[in-house]
Design an enzyme around this catalytic site. Structure first.
Site, PDB file in Angstrom:
ATOM      1  N   GLY A 102      40.267  10.016  24.078  1.00 33.76           N
ATOM      2  CA  GLY A 102      41.512   9.898  23.665  1.00 33.76           C
ATOM      3  C   GLY A 102      41.686   8.702  22.707  1.00 33.76           C
ATOM      4  N   SER A 103      41.824   7.322  23.085  1.00 38.78           N
ATOM      5  CA  SER A 103      42.051   6.460  22.282  1.00 38.78           C
ATOM      6  C   SER A 103      40.787   5.636  21.748  1.00 38.78           C
ATOM      7  CB  SER A 103      42.938   5.362  22.900  1.00 38.78           C
ATOM      8  OG  SER A 103      44.263   6.090  23.175  1.00 38.78           O
ATOM      9  N   ASP A 129      43.786   0.609   9.134  1.00 40.22           N
ATOM     10  CA  ASP A 129      44.532  -0.857   8.486  1.00 40.22           C
ATOM     11  C   ASP A 129      45.698   0.004   7.513  1.00 40.22           C
ATOM     12  OD1 ASP A 129      42.884  -2.104  10.020  1.00 40.22           O
ATOM     13  OD2 ASP A 129      41.629  -2.692   8.296  1.00 40.22           O
ATOM     14  N   GLY A 187      75.570   8.376  27.194  1.00 42.48           N
ATOM     15  CA  GLY A 187      75.827   9.439  28.312  1.00 42.48           C
ATOM     16  C   GLY A 187      75.665  10.954  27.966  1.00 42.48           C
ATOM     17  N   PRO A 211      38.072  16.678  22.759  1.00 41.71           N
ATOM     18  CA  PRO A 211      38.618  16.847  24.390  1.00 41.71           C
ATOM     19  C   PRO A 211      37.823  15.759  25.422  1.00 41.71           C
ATOM     20  CG  PRO A 211      37.647  19.087  23.160  1.00 41.71           C
ATOM     21  CD  PRO A 211      37.470  17.687  22.299  1.00 41.71           C
ATOM     22  N   THR A 269      46.807   4.114  20.778  1.00 39.16           N
ATOM     23  CA  THR A 269      48.015   3.750  21.697  1.00 39.16           C
ATOM     24  C   THR A 269      48.511   2.200  21.730  1.00 39.16           C
ATOM     25  OG1 THR A 269      46.485   3.415  23.747  1.00 39.16           O
ATOM     26  CG2 THR A 269      47.158   5.661  23.241  1.00 39.16           C
ATOM     27  N   GLU A 290      47.340   7.216  16.340  1.00 42.77           N
ATOM     28  CA  GLU A 290      46.872   6.290  15.546  1.00 42.77           C
ATOM     29  C   GLU A 290      46.630   4.933  16.463  1.00 42.77           C
ATOM     30  OE1 GLU A 290      46.106   6.725  12.032  1.00 42.77           O
ATOM     31  OE2 GLU A 290      46.370   8.510  13.105  1.00 42.77           O
ATOM     32  N   ARG A 325      48.189   2.663  10.386  1.00 41.82           N
ATOM     33  CA  ARG A 325      49.097   2.225  11.316  1.00 41.82           C
ATOM     34  C   ARG A 325      50.333   1.608  11.052  1.00 41.82           C
ATOM     35  NH1 ARG A 325      43.564   0.066  14.763  1.00 41.82           N
ATOM     36  NH2 ARG A 325      43.695   2.038  16.204  1.00 41.82           N
TER      37      ARG A 325
END
Length: 411
Positions: free
Chosen positions: A149-150, A262, A364, A146, A390, A388, A265
């Protein structure tokens, strides 16, 4: 560095098997589980049983996690001389199969039993004894908290040694397959004062004292896959459940656990490529049905806008595809691929979002409706540019590698 990216017969056969599963099982139920979020796709059990049977016969493709046993048979090629031992192994096979399965449905691929992101982590850093114990489990991966994040180095969950056990405490969020997988690979620090070098990964059974699945997330896309918040409260696990060395090596720093990325990703890049290819194929059909021909021989400036855009998207997709194959090939040939894995993830994540959103636009009203899966693929693809690491994190890693700077020198 000479690389032949023509798929060998072995990979083609594996890709065809995965494509058949995607076409005949994933696609027909794709909309069903998009509308029934958190309902387990029971059809996957049949596919998993089939794959288990093929695996016992040595014929099953790996859908998500690399096969380290195969990789260890590879010659230990040096970066300066790779031609003598050039080969395609478990990582390339996983990439090719991830592309095909996500052509069918990315959420269902993530929900596939025994092919979790935690399995890739185990394959990357487990000892032979741990591979023996955990080789048949279904493992999710719990990193994000929490409070961050990255920035994976900001892990605050703790693992405290108590005799022959580790005691885990902390909360993890956005855990893919967190409520379904039978094990969880958890990132935690063994010494907060030692910084990122003290962050280790641990294998924890989901059904275990001190482990609580607190809630499931409602998401924009990949709704067939569950995403959970998991709490660890005085959770005791055997000392041997730590992946890699328990020693805190400040000089090595964060490299041990980061090795996981490694492996994963390139797989996430492959997922984005699979979803984007599905969108491109559907868009081509829509355009051709509308009388818009994709003419590769004509100058682009003479083509209708939609046809010119399609060619641009297709060429961008090809670049992402080649980058991803290269990162997997490097892994299979024991060549450090950290920068290339980030390049593939950054490119494929961006291409996936661009292709799927533009396909909705160019199709469309048909693209925005539920008459096709174009709008679903646009929703599914966004997460592939986020988890994994950003887009921004990948670009930062690439810059550090190019400039030969560490994380404290370039933030």
């Amino acid at each position: 560095m000479a690389i032949n990216l023509e798929l060998p017969k072995k990979l083609k056969a594996s890709a065809e098997m995965s494509h058949q599963a995607a076409a005949e099982i994933f696609r027909p139920i794709s909309r069903k589980y998009d509308l029934a979020e958190h309902e387990y796709p029971k059809e996957l059990d049949t596919v998993a049983a089939l794959y288990d049977g093929l695996a016992d016969a040595g014929q099953a493709p790996s859908a998500a996690s690399g096969d380290r046993q195969k990789d260890e048979e590879a010659p230990k090629a040096k970066p300066a001389d790779v031609t003598a031992g050039s080969r395609n192994g478990g990582t390339m096979e996983s990439i090719i199969n991830a592309i095909e399965m996500c052509w069918g449905d990315a959420g269902l691929m993530l929900a596939f039993p025994y092919q979790g992101l935690g399995n890739a982590a185990i394959a990357a850093v487990a000892t032979d004894e741990q591979l023996e114990r955990f080789g048949k489990v279904w493992a999710s991966m719990a990193i994000t908290e929490p409070s961050f994040g990255s920035d994976s180095a900001a892990v605050s969950a703790t693992a405290t040694r108590d005799g022959d056990e580790w005691v885990l405490n902390g909360t993890k969020i956005f855990v893919t397959s967190g409520s379904r997988a039978d094990h969880i690979v958890v990132w935690a620090t063994v010494d907060k004062s030692a910084g990122r070098a003290a962050i280790k990964s641990f294998v924890v059974p989901r059904e275990h004292p001190g482990v609580t699945v607190a809630r499931l997330e409602h998401k924009l896309g990949i709704k067939a896959s569950d995403t959970a918040e998991i709490r660890f409260e005085d959770c005791r696990i055997p000392f041997e459940n730590i992946l890699g060395s328990p020693e805190v090596n400040v000089e090595k720093g964060f490299a041990g656990v980061m090795q996981t990325f490694d492996n994963t990703r390139p797989l996430v890049a492959a997922m984005a490529i699979g979803v984007a290819r599905a969108s491109l194929e559907e868009l081509r059909t829509v355009l051709e049905d509308a009388g818009i021909a994709i003419d590769y021989d004509a100058p682009v400036n003479t083509l209708p806008h939609a046809a010119a855009e399609f060619i641009r998207l297709e060429s961008d997709w090809e670049a992402a595809y080649q980058l991803t194959l290269k990162s997997g090939w490097m892994a299979d040939n024991k060549i450090p691929n950290s920068m290339n894995a980030s390049m593939a993830k950054a490119k494929a994540g961006r291409v996936g979002s661009d292709v799927t959103l533009k396909a909705v636009e160019l199709a469309g009203a048909l693209g925005y409706s539920e008459r096709t899966l174009l709008e679903k693929w646009a929703r599914d693809s966004k997460i592939l540019d986020i988890f994994e690491g950003t887009q921004q994190i990948q670009q930062l890693i690439i810059a550090r590698r190019h400039l030969d700077l560490n994380s404290s020198q370039l933030k």
